[in-house]
Structures are given as C-alpha cells and as structure tokens.
Enzyme design. Structure first.
Site, PDB file in Angstrom:
ATOM      1  CB  VAL A  11      60.484  -2.296  23.996  1.00  0.00           C
ATOM      2  CG1 VAL A  11      60.109  -2.651  25.433  1.00  0.00           C
ATOM      3  CG2 VAL A  11      61.947  -2.620  23.750  1.00  0.00           C
ATOM      4  CE  LYS A  35      55.238   3.337  14.821  1.00  0.00           C
ATOM      5  NZ  LYS A  35      56.376   3.293  15.793  1.00  0.00           N
ATOM      6  CB  THR A  86      66.244   5.530  26.048  1.00  0.00           C
ATOM      7  OG1 THR A  86      66.498   4.119  25.901  1.00  0.00           O
ATOM      8  CG2 THR A  86      65.021   5.720  26.921  1.00  0.00           C
ATOM      9  CD  GLU A 151      64.161  -4.620  25.897  1.00  0.00           C
ATOM     10  OE1 GLU A 151      64.152  -5.810  25.532  1.00  0.00           O
ATOM     11  OE2 GLU A 151      64.999  -3.785  25.506  1.00  0.00           O
ATOM     12  CD  GLU A 155      65.862  -5.681  17.121  1.00  0.00           C
ATOM     13  OE1 GLU A 155      65.658  -5.764  15.894  1.00  0.00           O
ATOM     14  OE2 GLU A 155      66.354  -4.682  17.664  1.00  0.00           O
ATOM     15  CE  LYS A 207      67.998  -3.568  28.168  1.00  0.00           C
ATOM     16  NZ  LYS A 207      67.575  -4.658  27.297  1.00  0.00           N
ATOM     17  CB  CYS A 263      70.160  -3.666  23.061  1.00  0.00           C
ATOM     18  SG  CYS A 263      68.359  -3.796  23.081  1.00  0.00           S
ATOM     19  CE  LYS A 266      68.636   1.778  23.294  1.00  0.00           C
ATOM     20  NZ  LYS A 266      68.570   1.781  24.765  1.00  0.00           N
ATOM     21  CE  LYS A 324      69.286 -11.407  16.512  1.00  0.00           C
ATOM     22  NZ  LYS A 324      68.878 -11.596  17.926  1.00  0.00           N
TER      23      LYS A 324
END
Length: 449
Positions: A11, A35, A86, A151, A155, A207, A263, A266, A324
């Site tokens: 995100v 990173k 999260t 958001e 993906e 959301k 998403c 969770k 996916k």
C-alpha cells in the site's frame, strides 16, 4: 505539496509512487535499510505490473525519494501517511495495531508544523481517534489533524485502481483537514472521480464493509457451485444468469478454491471481531470465514478423488500458487491449504508459478519447483490448476496429456471444459460447480453421436 509516506509495503509504495505521479513531492520512509537501498537502486520489492516503470519515472523527475530518516522526511510535509501493516493478531482475530501506534508516536516526536496525519492502513473503527490521542499525549503542543483514507487497491491492477478509482474515501473532523486531502487528490477531482468525504468512523467502516461484502459474494457463489455439482447444473451458466441482473452484477461471481490474499482474510476476521466486541455479532461474515475454509478442503477432496482415493506415491503437477494472478502474494492463498495436504498425503508435488516461487519456497516445503508447465506435467498422475495465470489459459492440452502418466485434470478455476479435456486425451476432468467428471464425459460422448 510535500507528502511523507511511512511504510514501503504494497500500500505504501504504490500510494507513494502514484502521489508523486500526481505531481507531489513524496518521501517514502522505511525502517529496513536493505529495502531502502533496494528502492534507491530502482528495484521494486513487490511484483506489481508497471510499478517499476512509474517509480523510475518519478525518481528521475526528482518528485520521489526513499529514506530511513523520518525526521528529515517529515520536514515541511503537509501530510504524513501511515501505511504500515495491520496483520491479524494471533489468538483473537483483532487487527494488530502495533505498527500503526508506533508510527503515530514517531510522528508526534517529529511534528514541527501543521500536518494532517492520514491513516492509509486498514484499521478498526475508532483507530484514528486513538492515533490522535497517542500523538496529543506524546506532543501536547503539536498542531495537526487526523484523517482516514482507506485504500481499495486490487493486487495486479493497483496503479490503475489508484489513478482511475471507483471512489476515494476520506474521513475527517474539520474543513482544514478536508482542504488538505482535497488538494492531494485534486488530479482525480478534476477528472470527476468521486471523492467521498465522511466522518472518521464511517471511512473506517466503509473499508471493512466493502471487503466483507466482496468476500461474501465469492463465498456465496462457491457454495452455489457445490450445490450445482450435486444437482447437475453448470456454475458458469448460473453465474452469467445471475450477473446480468443489474442489482447483482457479474464481478466476484467466479467459482474457485476460495478467497485469499492480503485483505479479505484479515479484514473479515477483524470485522467479525469488531462485531463481537460491540455485542453485535456479524453472523454473515462469521459464516463466510467458516465456509471459505471448507471450500479449500473441498478442493483437496476433488484431487484425492482423481487419485483414486489415495495420494500416496502419486505425482501431482500444480499450476499456480499465488492467491490470484499478476501478483507474487502468497498470503492466505488456497495453495497454502491445498499443497501441504497433497504433500502430507504422500504425493510428489511439482509446482509452476510465474511469480510465486520467491515466497513459495519458504511457505511450501517438500515441493519441487519448475519454470515450465509442461515440465510440471511430466509423468504426473494429476494436473491441478490452482491460479488462473494467463500463461495457463491457453495450454496445449494434447501436449500436456501426452506427457502425463495418467492424464487427469482438476481445473479449480474453470479455465477449460470437459470437452476440451476429452478431445485432448484426458481420461478424467474435474472442475468447480459442474457435474462429476464421469457425467461430463458421458455428455460429451452423447453429444458427438
């Protein structure tokens, strides 16, 4: 406008890159020096089509930079986005807000002028008010507002979703924060994409409610698919007939091995927990979670049936393990349930996935990875299609069948048909939401007479 984005995960990185493409001056912050170094070299740590090119473009334009130095990143920033993970908290289903609150404390220590602190991470209702309390307690003199900006990125299509969204949701407490958020999203507003401004709690709930509803659609059609198998109906025809109803729509009505990803799993768990905490059980969502797990196990039964009731000593070729196509994300993928069951049952498993190997090698021990689907099928007893990558949509099924020891297919994404399989030389074919492979092949033979 200068924007700081804390977190360069899926995100945070996508948002930071796209904000910079809007013309804003964006600094993406991450605690991981490795990173940050990777991003500074122009390397993208996630697989998302087009992200590397867009990132390079904005770095070259000097609108996008990466750092581990939060104080420097926040200097002069008018908005600071929290885009940290999260995950589901182990043991109770709650969203783990550890990283969110840690970010809030660090922001508080480095606020030198007015800024809007924006939660981009998916968080339970009430979290933004907690963020405000944390910042106020740590820095009583800080001048700031909080905002919720969930958001809705898919993906594999995240850039398009960000640049051409169905809607942008912004939760605020006053006009000053709303003005800052409207300025950030001005390019979308000028192109007349909907920007929905709400209170904090409503934005947070939108959301969770949206994701739970989509997970429910997927699970509903998968239950209908199971019933179709019993009564002899075809789920593809049923889904098409349902989807033509404008009140229902045709999206998320494709039967398969259950939902997964970063998403839906969770967020459904978190919503169920929020309901329990407020003495308002989310009974539909709780059932969706339960049924989705049952669907994954049902896929295992299909494969076992094609192995004549025993996996022991069989060779199974698995095409696709990401949750996916067009992503390298393995989080809660059906493959994490299906493949270990195959290995545990004594099968020799070969796996082919265009992007899944990097994560999959650690998550799926005991399998053999190959780069080519035809190599995966060599001397295999069963071919399993678990993710509908484009690379698997137009396979030479005759070539596949010739390579296999016993040409049998578990098409768990309904890419092909019994007729396709029969003509290619497969002796058995099992799909999702259609009659058994024996009945289907009988039907093909009858139609040909």
């Amino acid at each position: 406008m200068k924007i700081a984005v804390i977190g360069t995960g899926y995100v945070g990185l996508v948002s930071g890159v796209c904000f910079s493409d809007f013309g804003h001056d964006v600094v993406c912050v991450d605690k991981d020096p490795g990173k940050v170094a990777m991003l500074e070299r122009g390397e993208v740590p996630i697989y998302e089509h087009g992200l590397d090119t867009l990132m390079a473009k904005n770095v070259e334009a000097e609108r996008l930079t990466f750092t581990g130095d939060l104080p420097a990143a926040m200097e002069g920033a008018e908005a600071v986005f929290i885009a940290v993970g999260t995950p589901t908290r182990r043991g109770d289903g709650h969203a783990d807000l550890t990283y969110v609150m840690a970010a809030a404390e660090e922001i508080a220590a480095n606020l030198t002028g007015y800024a809007v602190v924006v939660t981009k991470s998916t968080v339970p209702v009430g979290t933004n008010r907690q963020v405000k309390q944390v910042i106020r307690k740590a820095n009583p003199k800080a001048e700031f507002d909080v905002a919720s900006n969930p958001e809705f990125l898919r993906e594999g299509a995240a850039i398009d979703d960000f640049m051409r969204p169905d809607r942008v949701v912004v939760g605020v407490q006053n006009d000053r924060a709303a003005d800052v958020m409207n300025e950030i999203y001005r390019p979308l507003f000028l192109r007349e994409f909907p920007v929905v401004v709400t209170d904090l709690e409503s934005a947070e709930m939108i959301k969770y409610a949206a994701n739970a509803f989509l997970a429910t659609k997927i699970t509903f059609i998968n239950e209908i698919a199971a019933l179709c198998e019993r009564v002899g109906a075809d789920i593809k025809q049923v889904s098409k007939g349902m989807g033509l109803d404008g009140r229902i729509g045709n999206k998320f009505l494709h039967a398969g091995p259950g939902y997964g990803g970063s998403c839906f799993p969770k967020d459904t768990k978190a919503l169920a927990r929020i309901g329990q905490d407020h003495a308002m059980p989310m009974q539909i969502t709780e059932t969706v979670i339960k049924v989705n797990e049952e669907i994954k196990r049902r896929m295992i039964d299909k494969i076992v049936d094609l192995c004549d009731g025993s996996l022991n000593g069989k060779t199974v070729a698995v095409l696709g393990v990401t949750f996916k196509p067009n992503t390298d994300d393995m989080r809660d993928a059906p493959a994490l349930t299906v493949v270990p069951a195959l290995v545990g049952g004594g099968a020799k498993v070969r796996v082919c996935d265009p992007q899944g190997r990097h994560e999959g090698e650690a998550l799926l021990p005991g399998v053999h990875w190959v780069e080519d689907p035809y190599k995966a099928a060599q001397k295999a007893d069963v071919l399993v299609i678990l993710t509908e990558w484009n690379e698997f949509r137009a396979l030479d099924l005759k070539r596949m069948a010739r390579r296999m020891e016993t040409p049998r297919m578990a098409d768990l994404r309904n890419i092909y048909s019994a007729k396709d399989a029969k003509r290619a030389g497969f002796e058995a074919y099992e799909a999702v939401g259609r009659a058994s492979q024996i009945k289907l092949f009988d039907a093909v033979d009858t139609a040909a007479e």
